[in-house]
Design a protein around this motif. Structure first.
Motif, mmCIF file in Angstrom:
data_model
loop_
_atom_site.group_PDB
_atom_site.id
_atom_site.type_symbol
_atom_site.label_atom_id
_atom_site.label_comp_id
_atom_site.label_asym_id
_atom_site.label_seq_id
_atom_site.Cartn_x
_atom_site.Cartn_y
_atom_site.Cartn_z
ATOM 1 N N LEU A 32 0.833 -1.202 0.000
ATOM 2 C CA LEU A 32 0.000 0.000 0.000
ATOM 3 C C LEU A 32 0.869 1.255 0.000
ATOM 4 O O LEU A 32 0.590 2.206 -0.750
ATOM 5 C CB LEU A 32 -0.942 0.000 1.202
ATOM 6 C CG LEU A 32 -1.858 1.218 1.340
ATOM 7 C CD1 LEU A 32 -2.765 1.379 0.114
ATOM 8 C CD2 LEU A 32 -2.685 1.123 2.622
ATOM 9 N N ALA A 33 1.914 1.269 0.810
ATOM 10 C CA ALA A 33 2.821 2.423 0.836
ATOM 11 C C ALA A 33 3.421 2.661 -0.547
ATOM 12 O O ALA A 33 3.525 3.810 -1.004
ATOM 13 C CB ALA A 33 3.919 2.221 1.873
ATOM 14 N N PHE A 34 3.802 1.588 -1.212
ATOM 15 C CA PHE A 34 4.349 1.703 -2.573
ATOM 16 C C PHE A 34 3.288 2.236 -3.537
ATOM 17 O O PHE A 34 3.543 3.170 -4.295
ATOM 18 C CB PHE A 34 4.874 0.339 -3.040
ATOM 19 C CG PHE A 34 5.456 0.378 -4.422
ATOM 20 C CD1 PHE A 34 6.735 0.882 -4.635
ATOM 21 C CD2 PHE A 34 4.717 -0.055 -5.515
ATOM 22 C CE1 PHE A 34 7.277 0.949 -5.918
ATOM 23 C CE2 PHE A 34 5.249 0.000 -6.793
ATOM 24 C CZ PHE A 34 6.525 0.500 -7.003
ATOM 25 N N THR A 35 2.086 1.679 -3.469
ATOM 26 C CA THR A 35 0.979 2.107 -4.349
ATOM 27 C C THR A 35 0.635 3.579 -4.128
ATOM 28 O O THR A 35 0.348 4.308 -5.083
ATOM 29 C CB THR A 35 -0.266 1.236 -4.102
ATOM 30 O OG1 THR A 35 0.064 -0.124 -4.390
ATOM 31 C CG2 THR A 35 -1.435 1.677 -4.956
ATOM 32 N N LEU A 36 0.679 4.025 -2.882
ATOM 33 C CA LEU A 36 0.348 5.415 -2.553
ATOM 34 C C LEU A 36 1.485 6.385 -2.890
ATOM 35 O O LEU A 36 1.314 7.603 -2.799
ATOM 36 C CB LEU A 36 0.008 5.538 -1.061
ATOM 37 C CG LEU A 36 -1.246 4.802 -0.590
ATOM 38 C CD1 LEU A 36 -1.350 4.858 0.936
ATOM 39 C CD2 LEU A 36 -2.502 5.375 -1.239
ATOM 40 N N GLY A 37 2.642 5.842 -3.249
ATOM 41 C CA GLY A 37 3.780 6.696 -3.595
ATOM 42 C C GLY A 37 4.497 7.288 -2.397
ATOM 43 O O GLY A 37 5.158 8.320 -2.517
ATOM 44 N N ILE A 38 4.383 6.641 -1.259
ATOM 45 C CA ILE A 38 5.001 7.172 -0.039
ATOM 46 C C ILE A 38 6.042 6.226 0.550
ATOM 47 O O ILE A 38 6.584 6.496 1.633
ATOM 48 C CB ILE A 38 3.928 7.480 1.029
ATOM 49 C CG1 ILE A 38 3.164 6.201 1.408
ATOM 50 C CG2 ILE A 38 2.975 8.571 0.552
ATOM 51 C CD1 ILE A 38 2.311 6.333 2.643
ATOM 52 N N ALA A 39 6.341 5.141 -0.134
ATOM 53 C CA ALA A 39 7.224 4.105 0.422
ATOM 54 C C ALA A 39 8.579 4.659 0.846
ATOM 55 O O ALA A 39 9.152 4.198 1.842
ATOM 56 C CB ALA A 39 7.403 2.970 -0.593
ATOM 57 N N GLU A 40 9.090 5.660 0.153
ATOM 58 C CA GLU A 40 10.406 6.203 0.507
ATOM 59 C C GLU A 40 10.374 7.005 1.810
ATOM 60 O O GLU A 40 11.423 7.321 2.375
ATOM 61 C CB GLU A 40 10.956 7.063 -0.639
ATOM 62 C CG GLU A 40 10.241 8.386 -0.839
ATOM 63 C CD GLU A 40 8.899 8.308 -1.581
ATOM 64 O OE1 GLU A 40 8.210 9.352 -1.664
ATOM 65 O OE2 GLU A 40 8.534 7.217 -2.073
ATOM 66 N N ARG A 41 9.176 7.316 2.320
ATOM 67 C CA ARG A 41 9.054 8.076 3.567
ATOM 68 C C ARG A 41 8.511 7.243 4.731
ATOM 69 O O ARG A 41 8.225 7.772 5.789
ATOM 70 C CB ARG A 41 8.155 9.299 3.352
ATOM 71 C CG ARG A 41 8.727 10.277 2.350
ATOM 72 C CD ARG A 41 7.892 11.536 2.207
ATOM 73 N NE ARG A 41 6.596 11.296 1.573
ATOM 74 C CZ ARG A 41 5.416 11.419 2.184
ATOM 75 N NH1 ARG A 41 5.347 11.785 3.438
ATOM 76 N NH2 ARG A 41 4.298 11.191 1.526
ATOM 77 N N VAL A 42 8.364 5.949 4.502
ATOM 78 C CA VAL A 42 7.838 5.057 5.539
ATOM 79 C C VAL A 42 8.894 4.015 5.872
ATOM 80 O O VAL A 42 9.458 3.381 4.982
ATOM 81 C CB VAL A 42 6.534 4.367 5.072
ATOM 82 C CG1 VAL A 42 6.013 3.425 6.153
ATOM 83 C CG2 VAL A 42 5.473 5.399 4.699
ATOM 84 N N ARG A 43 9.176 3.846 7.152
ATOM 85 C CA ARG A 43 10.135 2.848 7.608
ATOM 86 C C ARG A 43 9.383 1.783 8.396
ATOM 87 O O ARG A 43 8.751 2.091 9.414
ATOM 88 C CB ARG A 43 11.206 3.469 8.514
ATOM 89 C CG ARG A 43 11.969 4.621 7.898
ATOM 90 C CD ARG A 43 12.822 4.175 6.714
ATOM 91 N NE ARG A 43 13.520 5.285 6.128
ATOM 92 C CZ ARG A 43 13.099 5.972 5.066
ATOM 93 N NH1 ARG A 43 11.970 5.665 4.487
ATOM 94 N NH2 ARG A 43 13.816 6.970 4.579
ATOM 95 N N PHE A 44 9.434 0.559 7.931
ATOM 96 C CA PHE A 44 8.863 -0.576 8.641
ATOM 97 C C PHE A 44 9.983 -1.164 9.495
ATOM 98 O O PHE A 44 10.919 -1.742 8.975
ATOM 99 C CB PHE A 44 8.317 -1.601 7.647
ATOM 100 C CG PHE A 44 7.080 -1.125 6.932
ATOM 101 C CD1 PHE A 44 5.826 -1.411 7.443
ATOM 102 C CD2 PHE A 44 7.171 -0.383 5.761
ATOM 103 C CE1 PHE A 44 4.673 -0.964 6.793
ATOM 104 C CE2 PHE A 44 6.039 0.060 5.100
ATOM 105 C CZ PHE A 44 4.782 -0.231 5.621
#
Length: 160
Positions: A32-44
Motif C-alpha cells: 500500500l505504501a508503494f501504491t500510494l507513492g510514499i514508500a520512501e518516507r515510511v520505515r517498517f
C-alpha cells in the motif's frame, strides 16, 4: 488502522513515518505504501523490544487503531512525554482529553488524521502543552505506585 495512517501520509509530503511491529499485514501495508507513492518516507521497523528510543526520537505518536481496548500505547506515549494523536477507538476515547492530553480524530478518517498531524507539527507550543499534560496524566494515574494503590483500594472495597 495503519492503512488509514498510510493514506494520511499522502497529504504530508514533508513527513516521515516509522512503524514498529510485525504481523500478517506487513506485506500488504508495504504494498500500500508503494501504491500510494510514499514508500520512501515510511520505515517498517519490525518488532521493537524497547520502544523508548523511538518515543524519544519521535515528534508525534500516532495511534490510528480501529480497535484499541485499553490503550497501553497511549500511556507509553505519555510516559515518554511524546504528544499523541489518536483515532477515536475505545481506549483512546476513555483516556485522552481532546486538545488537552492529546488530539482525537474520527476513526477511519485519513483526511482528519493528516490535518491533525499538520496542525500539531505546525504548533510547537501545542506539542509542548500536550506532552506536559500527557506526562502529568501518566504521573497522576498510571505510575506503578498509582496502579498498585488503585488495586489495593479495589481489593479493600471488595473485601471490606
Amino acid at each position: 488502522g495503519f492503512d488509514v495512517l498510510l493514506k494520511a501520509m499522502q497529504d504530508l509530503p514533508d513527513h516521515y513515518l516509522w512503524l514498529g511491529g510485525a504481523g500478517p499485514l506487513e506485506q500488504d501495508l508495504k504494498a500500500l505504501a508503494f501504491t500510494l507513492g510514499i514508500a520512501e518516507r515510511v520505515r517498517f521497523l519490525g518488532w521493537v523490544d524497547d520502544p523508548a528510543p523511538l518515543f524519544a526520537a519521535a515528534d508525534v505518536f500516532i495511534c490510528s487503531s480501529r480497535h484499541e481496548p485499553f490503550g497501553n500505547i497511549i500511556i507509553e506515549s505519555w510516559l515518554h512525554s511524546t504528544p499523541i494523536i489518536a483515532a477515536a477507538s475505545e481506549g483512546p476515547v476513555s483516556l485522552i482529553e481532546d486538545a488537552k492530553t492529546g488530539l482525537m480524530v474520527p476513526n477511519e478518517d485519513a483526511a482528519a488524521l493528516s490535518t491533525a498531524i499538520r496542525k500539531l507539527r505546525g504548533d510547537l507550543a501545542l506539542m509542548e502543552r500536550l506532552a506536559v499534560a500527557g506526562r502529568k496524566r501518566y504521573e497522576d494515574a498510571f505510575t506503578e505506585e498509582q496502579v498498585v494503590r488503585q488495586y489495593l483500594d479495589l481489593f479493600e472495597r471488595l473485601i471490606g
